[in-house]
Design a protein around this motif. Structure first.
Motif, PDB file in Angstrom:
ATOM      1  N   ALA A  61       0.816  -1.219   0.000  1.00 34.62           N
ATOM      2  CA  ALA A  61       0.000   0.000   0.000  1.00 34.62           C
ATOM      3  C   ALA A  61       0.846   1.263   0.000  1.00 34.62           C
ATOM      4  CB  ALA A  61      -0.951   0.002   1.196  1.00 34.62           C
ATOM      5  N   HIS A  62       2.032   1.238   0.636  1.00 34.04           N
ATOM      6  CA  HIS A  62       2.845   2.453   0.543  1.00 34.04           C
ATOM      7  C   HIS A  62       3.463   2.622  -0.844  1.00 34.04           C
ATOM      8  CE1 HIS A  62       4.980   5.963   1.962  1.00 34.04           C
ATOM      9  NE2 HIS A  62       5.972   5.532   1.208  1.00 34.04           N
ATOM     10  N   PRO A  63       4.088   1.599  -1.435  1.00 33.92           N
ATOM     11  CA  PRO A  63       4.542   1.776  -2.828  1.00 33.92           C
ATOM     12  C   PRO A  63       3.409   2.132  -3.782  1.00 33.92           C
ATOM     13  CG  PRO A  63       5.548  -0.167  -1.861  1.00 33.92           C
ATOM     14  CD  PRO A  63       4.526   0.313  -0.876  1.00 33.92           C
ATOM     15  N   ALA A  64       2.172   1.740  -3.438  1.00 34.63           N
ATOM     16  CA  ALA A  64       1.040   2.086  -4.304  1.00 34.63           C
ATOM     17  C   ALA A  64       0.885   3.592  -4.448  1.00 34.63           C
ATOM     18  CB  ALA A  64      -0.251   1.474  -3.759  1.00 34.63           C
ATOM     19  N   VAL A  65       1.342   4.350  -3.446  1.00 35.93           N
ATOM     20  CA  VAL A  65       1.346   5.810  -3.575  1.00 35.93           C
ATOM     21  C   VAL A  65       2.190   6.224  -4.780  1.00 35.93           C
ATOM     22  CG1 VAL A  65       2.083   7.968  -2.477  1.00 35.93           C
ATOM     23  CG2 VAL A  65       0.949   6.190  -1.121  1.00 35.93           C
ATOM     24  N   TYR A  66       3.310   5.535  -4.981  1.00 34.56           N
ATOM     25  CA  TYR A  66       4.200   5.874  -6.093  1.00 34.56           C
ATOM     26  C   TYR A  66       3.671   5.355  -7.423  1.00 34.56           C
ATOM     27  CZ  TYR A  66       7.154   6.956  -2.150  1.00 34.56           C
ATOM     28  OH  TYR A  66       7.625   7.482  -0.976  1.00 34.56           O
ATOM     29  N   VAL A  67       2.737   4.401  -7.386  1.00 35.57           N
ATOM     30  CA  VAL A  67       2.060   3.996  -8.621  1.00 35.57           C
ATOM     31  C   VAL A  67       1.306   5.188  -9.202  1.00 35.57           C
ATOM     32  CG1 VAL A  67       0.262   2.505  -9.581  1.00 35.57           C
ATOM     33  CG2 VAL A  67       1.890   1.578  -7.932  1.00 35.57           C
ATOM     34  N   VAL A  68       0.786   6.029  -8.326  1.00 35.39           N
ATOM     35  CA  VAL A  68       0.134   7.265  -8.763  1.00 35.39           C
ATOM     36  C   VAL A  68       1.175   8.355  -9.015  1.00 35.39           C
ATOM     37  CG1 VAL A  68      -1.568   9.026  -8.169  1.00 35.39           C
ATOM     38  CG2 VAL A  68      -1.908   6.663  -7.417  1.00 35.39           C
ATOM     39  N   ALA A  69       2.140   8.477  -8.096  1.00 37.23           N
ATOM     40  CA  ALA A  69       3.046   9.624  -8.123  1.00 37.23           C
ATOM     41  C   ALA A  69       4.023   9.594  -9.296  1.00 37.23           C
ATOM     42  CB  ALA A  69       3.822   9.697  -6.808  1.00 37.23           C
ATOM     43  N   LEU A  70       4.595   8.440  -9.620  1.00 32.24           N
ATOM     44  CA  LEU A  70       5.629   8.398 -10.657  1.00 32.24           C
ATOM     45  C   LEU A  70       5.112   8.842 -12.026  1.00 32.24           C
ATOM     46  CD1 LEU A  70       7.619   5.169  -9.678  1.00 32.24           C
ATOM     47  CD2 LEU A  70       8.289   7.557  -9.344  1.00 32.24           C
ATOM     48  N   PRO A  71       3.947   8.346 -12.490  1.00 34.86           N
ATOM     49  CA  PRO A  71       3.430   8.899 -13.752  1.00 34.86           C
ATOM     50  C   PRO A  71       3.123  10.392 -13.664  1.00 34.86           C
ATOM     51  CG  PRO A  71       2.366   6.812 -13.242  1.00 34.86           C
ATOM     52  CD  PRO A  71       3.140   7.205 -12.024  1.00 34.86           C
ATOM     53  N   VAL A  72       2.630  10.832 -12.498  1.00 36.25           N
ATOM     54  CA  VAL A  72       2.341  12.257 -12.317  1.00 36.25           C
ATOM     55  C   VAL A  72       3.623  13.078 -12.409  1.00 36.25           C
ATOM     56  CG1 VAL A  72       1.674  13.955 -10.567  1.00 36.25           C
ATOM     57  CG2 VAL A  72       0.176  12.026 -11.072  1.00 36.25           C
TER      58      VAL A  72
ATOM     59  N   VAL B 175      10.080   1.354   2.980  1.00 38.00           N
ATOM     60  CA  VAL B 175       9.700   2.372   3.975  1.00 38.00           C
ATOM     61  C   VAL B 175       8.323   2.113   4.585  1.00 38.00           C
ATOM     62  CG1 VAL B 175      11.129   4.152   2.895  1.00 38.00           C
ATOM     63  CG2 VAL B 175       8.766   3.883   2.162  1.00 38.00           C
ATOM     64  N   TRP B 176       7.763   0.919   4.364  1.00 36.49           N
ATOM     65  CA  TRP B 176       6.384   0.690   4.792  1.00 36.49           C
ATOM     66  C   TRP B 176       6.206   0.725   6.306  1.00 36.49           C
ATOM     67  CZ3 TRP B 176       9.683  -3.410   4.233  1.00 36.49           C
ATOM     68  CH2 TRP B 176       9.620  -4.413   5.191  1.00 36.49           C
ATOM     69  N   VAL B 177       7.274   0.473   7.068  1.00 36.54           N
ATOM     70  CA  VAL B 177       7.130   0.356   8.519  1.00 36.54           C
ATOM     71  C   VAL B 177       6.809   1.694   9.174  1.00 36.54           C
ATOM     72  CG1 VAL B 177       8.363  -0.277  10.651  1.00 36.54           C
ATOM     73  CG2 VAL B 177       8.552  -1.711   8.629  1.00 36.54           C
ATOM     74  N   HIS B 178       7.022   2.826   8.469  1.00 35.58           N
ATOM     75  CA  HIS B 178       6.657   4.093   9.121  1.00 35.58           C
ATOM     76  C   HIS B 178       5.147   4.198   9.339  1.00 35.58           C
ATOM     77  CE1 HIS B 178       6.589   5.963   4.846  1.00 35.58           C
ATOM     78  NE2 HIS B 178       5.344   5.897   5.251  1.00 35.58           N
ATOM     79  N   HIS B 179       4.364   3.324   8.714  1.00 33.61           N
ATOM     80  CA  HIS B 179       2.933   3.253   9.014  1.00 33.61           C
ATOM     81  C   HIS B 179       2.668   2.459  10.292  1.00 33.61           C
ATOM     82  CE1 HIS B 179       1.558   4.946   5.164  1.00 33.61           C
ATOM     83  NE2 HIS B 179       2.563   4.286   4.615  1.00 33.61           N
ATOM     84  N   LEU B 180       3.686   1.790  10.808  1.00 32.75           N
ATOM     85  CA  LEU B 180       3.514   0.899  11.960  1.00 32.75           C
ATOM     86  C   LEU B 180       4.387   1.317  13.143  1.00 32.75           C
ATOM     87  CD1 LEU B 180       2.967  -0.912   9.246  1.00 32.75           C
ATOM     88  CD2 LEU B 180       3.074  -2.813  10.815  1.00 32.75           C
ATOM     89  N   PHE B 181       4.809   2.574  13.186  1.00 30.80           N
ATOM     90  CA  PHE B 181       5.696   3.012  14.265  1.00 30.80           C
ATOM     91  C   PHE B 181       5.065   2.833  15.643  1.00 30.80           C
ATOM     92  CE2 PHE B 181       8.553   6.145  11.713  1.00 30.80           C
ATOM     93  CZ  PHE B 181       9.316   5.072  11.289  1.00 30.80           C
ATOM     94  N   THR B 182       3.738   2.854  15.730  1.00 31.51           N
ATOM     95  CA  THR B 182       3.070   2.690  17.031  1.00 31.51           C
ATOM     96  C   THR B 182       2.435   1.310  17.181  1.00 31.51           C
ATOM     97  OG1 THR B 182       0.986   3.609  16.191  1.00 31.51           O
ATOM     98  CG2 THR B 182       2.568   5.159  17.137  1.00 31.51           C
ATOM     99  N   ALA B 183       2.818   0.362  16.325  1.00 31.37           N
ATOM    100  CA  ALA B 183       2.174  -0.954  16.328  1.00 31.37           C
ATOM    101  C   ALA B 183       3.001  -2.021  17.038  1.00 31.37           C
ATOM    102  CB  ALA B 183       1.888  -1.396  14.893  1.00 31.37           C
ATOM    103  N   GLY B 184       4.015  -1.616  17.795  1.00 37.19           N
ATOM    104  CA  GLY B 184       4.807  -2.597  18.523  1.00 37.19           C
ATOM    105  C   GLY B 184       5.925  -3.218  17.720  1.00 37.19           C
TER     106      GLY B 184
END
Length: 385
Positions: free
Chosen positions: A102-113, A149-158
């Motif tokens: 899901a985090h790389p999916a942001v770049y699926v949008v961003a890179l073509p843009v 870099v996906w773990v920055h979504h889980l910094f508070t998840a233990g």
């Protein structure tokens, strides 16, 4: 256990995933094997490079998401315990697998843009794109680092501390190739013969909004700060600036840019600019208070609002409607101009890119003969021009 239909959810993810993988294979194969004679890797449009990186992400990431939802299906209907803590499973595993895609999916949008931004900026600055090679390298670095870099979504998840620290550094590091792109766009604009057309305004608006979103993204990567603002309105502000607003702004700019090519007609320039300014002002003013709300501790997803934040939310609501008015005006302009717009020639922007050499709208097979490419798409400023 919930009453929701997990099977339908899993089926939908698999169906969309299969179609995305098929599309990725199609695009990647086409770019690698079916380039026109003379179309070397160094002559590809940056928009094509952006698509290339985006579909590499799709090809690698979607199978991981499919595995995540398949294990969810097994837990729900076959009695396995991948995510059930009481039976030895790990519910955080789903978060890891989900965000790995899901985090790389942001770049699926961003890179073509990013690529479309380069097309617009170079065309309306009448300059060769600054640092073409560094732009390509930055695109591919983002493609690779997006998976790290996906773990920055889980910094508070233990998550264990060493992984949080490593991913914090990587999150900050990914800002470097993105910053290279910002610098190169500004360098391309420097001393250019800039035409402030509607597509160019949208590209400049995108850069302004995205820089704010990008800087706040670096802040999100800082472990101590992220723990403070996690799941607050800071995150919604960052997401809107870095993705929802900026990407929408540039996609509309891309539609305006290629509108004459798609339809053979010109849009209404005045309506386009009015729609842009309404959307830009509404977006900037409407969503910036999210950062203030987040720092002050307002959680996201709460329906109840403390009295001291009522004023901020009124500003958000008011300017959100202004932004919506701008977007609706843009939609009206596009629909109306597609039928009533003034007819135009094949290349109203005097672009150097290959697609502008065919009639507008393009014939069924685009080119009667396969073209031979002798130069790149950004060769502006030559004496013969």
């Amino acid at each position: 256990k919930t009453p929701s239909n997990a099977a339908l959810y899993v089926f939908a993810v698999h169906l969309l995933g299969a179609s995305s993988i098929a599309g990725a294979v199609n695009f990647i194969t086409t770019i690698i094997t079916l380039r026109a004679p003379g179309m070397t890797w160094g002559r590809l449009n940056l928009a094509v490079w952006g698509l290339f990186g985006a579909f590499i992400i799709q090809l690698i990431g979607i199978p991981v998401l499919a595995a995540a939802v398949t294990m969810l299906l097994f837990d729900r209907y076959l009695g396995t315990h991948f995510y059930e803590a009481a039976q030895g499973g790990n519910p955080v595993l789903y978060q890891h697998l989900f965000w790995f895609y899901a985090h790389p999916a942001v770049y699926v949008v961003a890179l073509p843009v990013f690529g479309i931004t380069s097309e617009i900026v170079s065309t309306f600055a009448r300059k060769k794109i600054f640092g073409y090679t560094s732009m390509v390298i930055a695109t591919m670095i983002i493609t690779v680092l997006g998976f790290e870099v996906w773990v920055h979504h889980l910094f508070t998840a233990g998550v264990v501390n060493w992984l949080r620290i490593v991913q914090s550094w990587l999150t900050v590091f990914i800002a470097i190739p993105t910053g290279i792109k910002i610098f190169n766009w500004l360098a391309t604009l420097h001393k250019g013969s800039i035409e402030f057309t509607t597509p160019m305004l949208h590209a400049l608006g995108f850069i302004a909004i995205f820089v704010i979103g990008g800087v706040t993204g670096v802040a999100n990567g800082l472990l101590g700060f992220d723990i403070h603002v996690h799941d607050t309105y800071w995150v919604t502000g960052h997401f809107h600036f870095v993705l929802a607003l900026s990407m929408t702004m540039l996609c509309l700019g891309g539609i305006y840019f290629w509108f004459p090519k798609m339809t053979g007609r010109m849009y209404n320039e005045k309506l386009g600019k009015i729609g842009f300014w309404l959307a830009l002002i509404g977006s900037m003013v409407g969503f910036f208070p999210h950062f203030i709300l987040g720092v002050e501790g307002m959680p996201r997803r709460y329906w109840a609002i403390p009295d001291k934040f009522i004023g901020d939310f009124k500003i958000v609501s008011l300017f959100s409607f202004i932004a919506i008015a701008g977007f609706l005006l843009t939609i009206f302009n596009i629909v109306y101009s597609a039928k009533k717009g003034e007819r135009c020639g094949p290349n109203p922007w005097n672009s150097k890119s290959l697609e502008w050499t065919v009639p507008s709208p393009p014939p069924f097979y685009n080119f009667e003969k396969i073209p031979v490419i002798t130069e790149g798409p950004y060769e502006y400023g030559k004496p013969e021009e």
